[in-house]
Design a protein around this motif. Structure first.
Motif, short mmCIF file in Angstrom:
data_model
loop_
_atom_site.label_atom_id
_atom_site.label_comp_id
_atom_site.label_asym_id
_atom_site.label_seq_id
_atom_site.Cartn_x
_atom_site.Cartn_y
_atom_site.Cartn_z
N ILE A 72 0.83 -1.21 0.00
CA ILE A 72 0.00 0.00 0.00
C ILE A 72 0.86 1.26 0.00
CG2 ILE A 72 -1.70 1.32 1.32
CD1 ILE A 72 -2.76 -1.34 2.38
N LEU A 73 1.96 1.23 0.76
CA LEU A 73 2.77 2.43 0.97
C LEU A 73 3.77 2.72 -0.15
CD1 LEU A 73 3.80 4.72 2.85
CD2 LEU A 73 5.31 3.02 3.92
N PHE A 74 4.56 1.73 -0.56
CA PHE A 74 5.70 1.99 -1.42
C PHE A 74 5.37 2.36 -2.87
CE2 PHE A 74 7.99 -0.05 2.05
CZ PHE A 74 9.08 0.78 2.15
N PRO A 75 4.29 1.85 -3.48
CA PRO A 75 3.98 2.35 -4.83
C PRO A 75 3.79 3.85 -4.86
CG PRO A 75 2.80 0.31 -4.43
CD PRO A 75 3.43 0.69 -3.13
N GLY A 76 3.13 4.40 -3.83
CA GLY A 76 2.96 5.85 -3.77
C GLY A 76 4.26 6.58 -3.53
N VAL A 77 5.11 6.01 -2.67
CA VAL A 77 6.41 6.62 -2.40
C VAL A 77 7.27 6.64 -3.66
CG1 VAL A 77 8.57 6.35 -1.11
CG2 VAL A 77 6.37 6.00 0.04
N PHE A 78 7.31 5.51 -4.37
CA PHE A 78 8.12 5.44 -5.58
C PHE A 78 7.57 6.36 -6.67
CE2 PHE A 78 10.30 2.05 -3.62
CZ PHE A 78 11.42 1.75 -4.37
N ALA A 79 6.24 6.38 -6.84
CA ALA A 79 5.64 7.24 -7.85
C ALA A 79 5.92 8.71 -7.55
CB ALA A 79 4.15 6.99 -7.93
N GLY A 80 5.80 9.10 -6.28
CA GLY A 80 6.08 10.48 -5.91
C GLY A 80 7.54 10.84 -6.08
N GLY A 81 8.42 9.95 -5.65
CA GLY A 81 9.85 10.23 -5.76
C GLY A 81 10.32 10.32 -7.19
N VAL A 82 9.92 9.36 -8.03
CA VAL A 82 10.32 9.38 -9.43
C VAL A 82 9.68 10.57 -10.15
CG1 VAL A 82 10.14 8.15 -11.63
CG2 VAL A 82 10.72 6.89 -9.54
N GLY A 83 8.42 10.86 -9.83
CA GLY A 83 7.74 11.98 -10.48
C GLY A 83 8.37 13.31 -10.16
N LEU A 84 8.69 13.55 -8.89
CA LEU A 84 9.31 14.81 -8.49
C LEU A 84 10.71 14.96 -9.07
CD1 LEU A 84 8.22 15.01 -4.74
CD2 LEU A 84 7.36 16.40 -6.63
N GLY A 85 11.41 13.83 -9.19
CA GLY A 85 12.78 13.90 -9.70
C GLY A 85 12.89 13.90 -11.20
N PHE A 86 12.00 13.16 -11.89
CA PHE A 86 12.19 12.95 -13.32
C PHE A 86 10.93 13.22 -14.15
CE2 PHE A 86 14.89 10.06 -10.88
CZ PHE A 86 16.14 10.51 -11.27
N GLY A 87 9.84 13.61 -13.52
CA GLY A 87 8.63 13.94 -14.26
C GLY A 87 7.55 12.88 -14.13
N PHE A 88 6.29 13.32 -14.24
CA PHE A 88 5.15 12.43 -14.03
C PHE A 88 4.59 11.91 -15.35
CE2 PHE A 88 5.36 14.97 -10.21
CZ PHE A 88 5.07 14.06 -9.20
N SER A 89 5.45 11.40 -16.21
CA SER A 89 4.97 10.81 -17.46
C SER A 89 4.53 9.37 -17.22
CB SER A 89 6.05 10.87 -18.54
OG SER A 89 7.24 10.25 -18.11
N PHE A 90 3.84 8.79 -18.22
CA PHE A 90 3.16 7.50 -18.02
C PHE A 90 4.13 6.37 -17.69
CE2 PHE A 90 1.65 3.47 -19.85
CZ PHE A 90 0.51 3.28 -19.08
N TRP A 91 5.15 6.18 -18.54
CA TRP A 91 6.01 5.02 -18.37
C TRP A 91 6.84 5.07 -17.09
CZ3 TRP A 91 4.79 0.73 -20.37
CH2 TRP A 91 4.17 0.67 -21.64
N PRO A 92 7.47 6.22 -16.74
CA PRO A 92 8.17 6.26 -15.46
C PRO A 92 7.25 5.97 -14.28
CG PRO A 92 8.89 8.07 -16.83
CD PRO A 92 7.74 7.43 -17.54
N MET A 93 6.01 6.47 -14.35
CA MET A 93 5.07 6.22 -13.26
C MET A 93 4.69 4.74 -13.19
SD MET A 93 4.43 8.97 -11.53
CE MET A 93 6.22 9.03 -11.68
N THR A 94 4.49 4.13 -14.34
CA THR A 94 4.14 2.71 -14.37
C THR A 94 5.25 1.85 -13.77
OG1 THR A 94 2.78 3.05 -16.35
CG2 THR A 94 3.47 0.79 -15.85
N VAL A 95 6.48 2.12 -14.20
CA VAL A 95 7.62 1.37 -13.68
C VAL A 95 7.78 1.61 -12.18
CG1 VAL A 95 10.12 1.10 -13.80
CG2 VAL A 95 8.80 1.35 -15.90
N ALA A 96 7.62 2.87 -11.77
CA ALA A 96 7.77 3.21 -10.34
C ALA A 96 6.75 2.46 -9.49
CB ALA A 96 7.62 4.72 -10.15
N VAL A 97 5.52 2.40 -9.94
CA VAL A 97 4.48 1.71 -9.17
C VAL A 97 4.78 0.21 -9.08
CG1 VAL A 97 2.04 1.05 -9.16
CG2 VAL A 97 2.69 3.42 -9.62
N LEU A 98 5.20 -0.39 -10.19
CA LEU A 98 5.51 -1.82 -10.19
C LEU A 98 6.69 -2.13 -9.28
CD1 LEU A 98 5.07 -2.67 -13.98
CD2 LEU A 98 3.52 -3.26 -12.10
#
Length: 408
Positions: A72-98
């Motif tokens: 429950i916790l880490f997909p959001g943490v990874f999505a937020g961290g990757v998004g803030l650092g590298f942008g909230f585009s589809f593929w980075p977000m998908t990989v981050a959540v997985l």
């Protein structure tokens, strides 16, 4: 101990001042490394806290509850961290959540693995640095702007290629006289056809190539590759004159206007991937050649995956000696080896970390180059032809079956 590993980054920091391209690369690398270190510290801290406080009656980590909370916790943490650092585009977000989901599910045991890794930090720290830096630098070689110049575009050309693969039996002899038999698709032959413009020429079975039969009665299969070129004259700022005509193989299909001077941006391998725009007031114009030969076999990569990778490495090395704009990169490499080789020779404690660092960087470099080589030749058609585009499979030989159209 910390200074020992920071020494591995010193050549990159020093080399970052060599030129604009290298400076940009060094700045981006330092920024991403800082952000990655900060993000990793947050993730590691969360894992240790969860394993410390999510415990059962026996005082041990409650693995099931830890996994549930982690998913429950880490997909959001990874999505937020990757998004803030590298942008909230589809593929980075998908990989981050997985990845976040996997880390969360196994959070109950990752703390032990990290403790073991830290106990062997003489190996793990330089290995991680090598993987991160090697992967980032090589990826940047394909995606960053390494060369920009004004080109008087006079020609376009393209190449259509068919590669014939045969299902082949392989026999190897192991220990104690044991015989091993395996099957895979192996390169058999290829045929290239070149044409003016970007309308791909047709290649027909029975005329340009033939199919045979491989192991187990399996018919040969084919895969297609396509290459697009832009030809013209570059304006040399150093000589203040137009260079001779040359063909450039595109990194991706980009729109160019014939008979206009346009500013082209290329990757490290000299393949244009962006047209910045038309130069409204060019300095004179070159005299176009009356006739220009089409690109030839030397202008396109080998159909074999390994030879493609070797060709990329050769191109990377040759450019540093042949092209003035890449000369700073030659001195960057000289600076790296001039710094690290004396460390290896005269500082025994640095020998193992440096060797591990280069080994890890080399491994990730080969993997990335193999992935890129596998995709080389899989470019799509020009924008005007996208509705009629057919997806071809690119790269080297693959295992298993698969069919393909017989007219290209």
């Amino acid at each position: 101990m910390r200074k020992r590993y920071l020494a591995l980054l010193l050549p990159f920091a020093l080399g970052g001042c060599a030129s604009k391209e290298v400076a940009n690369l060094g700045t981006a690398l330092a920024t991403n490394l800082f952000w990655s270190a900060l993000f990793s510290a947050v993730v590691v801290s969360l894992i240790f806290v969860m394993n410390r406080f999510i415990v059962g009656k026996d005082g041990r980590t409650n693995e099931k509850l830890c996994s549930i909370i982690g998913v429950i916790l880490f997909p959001g943490v990874f999505a937020g961290g990757v998004g803030l650092g590298f942008g909230f585009s589809f593929w980075p977000m998908t990989v981050a959540v997985l990845v976040g989901g996997l880390v969360g599910w196994f959070s109950y045991t990752l703390d032990e693995l990290m403790n073991h890794a830290w106990e062997h930090k003489d190996v793990t720290v330089p290995a991680v640095l090598g993987l991160v830096i090697g992967g980032y630098v090589l990826t940047a070689m394909f995606t960053h702007v390494w060369l920009e110049g004004d080109m008087y575009v006079t020609n376009k050309a393209c190449t259509n290629r068919v590669v014939v693969e045969r299902y082949t039996m392989h026999i190897t002899h192991g220990k104690k006289g044991r015989t091993n038999i395996s099957y895979s698709w192996v390169y058999r032959s290829h045929f290239d056809r070149f044409a003016d413009g970007w309308a791909l020429p047709m290649i027909n079975e029975g005329v340009d190539y033939t199919l045979g039969t491989g192991a187990l009665g399996t018919e040969d299969r084919i895969r297609g590759e396509r290459y697009y070129f832009v030809g013209g004259h570059f304006f040399s700022e150093k000589r203040h004159a137009w260079d001779a005509f040359k063909w450039l193989r595109l990194a991706n299909v980009v729109r160019f206007d014939i008979g206009r001077v346009q500013t082209i941006q290329s990757n490290y391998f000299g393949n244009p991937f962006r047209n910045v725009g038309i130069v409204k007031e060019p300095i004179g114009l070159p005299k176009p050649l009356e006739s220009v030969n089409l690109p030839g076999p030397d202008d396109i990569p080998s159909p074999l995956l390994l030879e493609k990778v070797i060709g990329m490495g050769w191109t990377a090395a040759a450019l540093m000696f042949q092209v003035e704009e890449y000369r700073d990169l030659l001195w960057l490499h000289v600076g790296i080896f001039a710094t690290l080789i004396p460390l290896v020779i005269f500082v025994p404690v640095m020998r193992r970390p440096v060797v591990i660092f280069f080994a890890a960087a080399s491994i990730v470099a080969v993997i990335i180059m193999m992935i890129v080589a596998g995709r080389t030749g899989s470019l799509g058609l020009s924008e005007n032809d996208r509705d009629e585009r057919k997806r071809f499979t690119g790269g080297g030989g693959r295992f298993g079956g698969g069919g393909a159209s017989k007219t290209w």
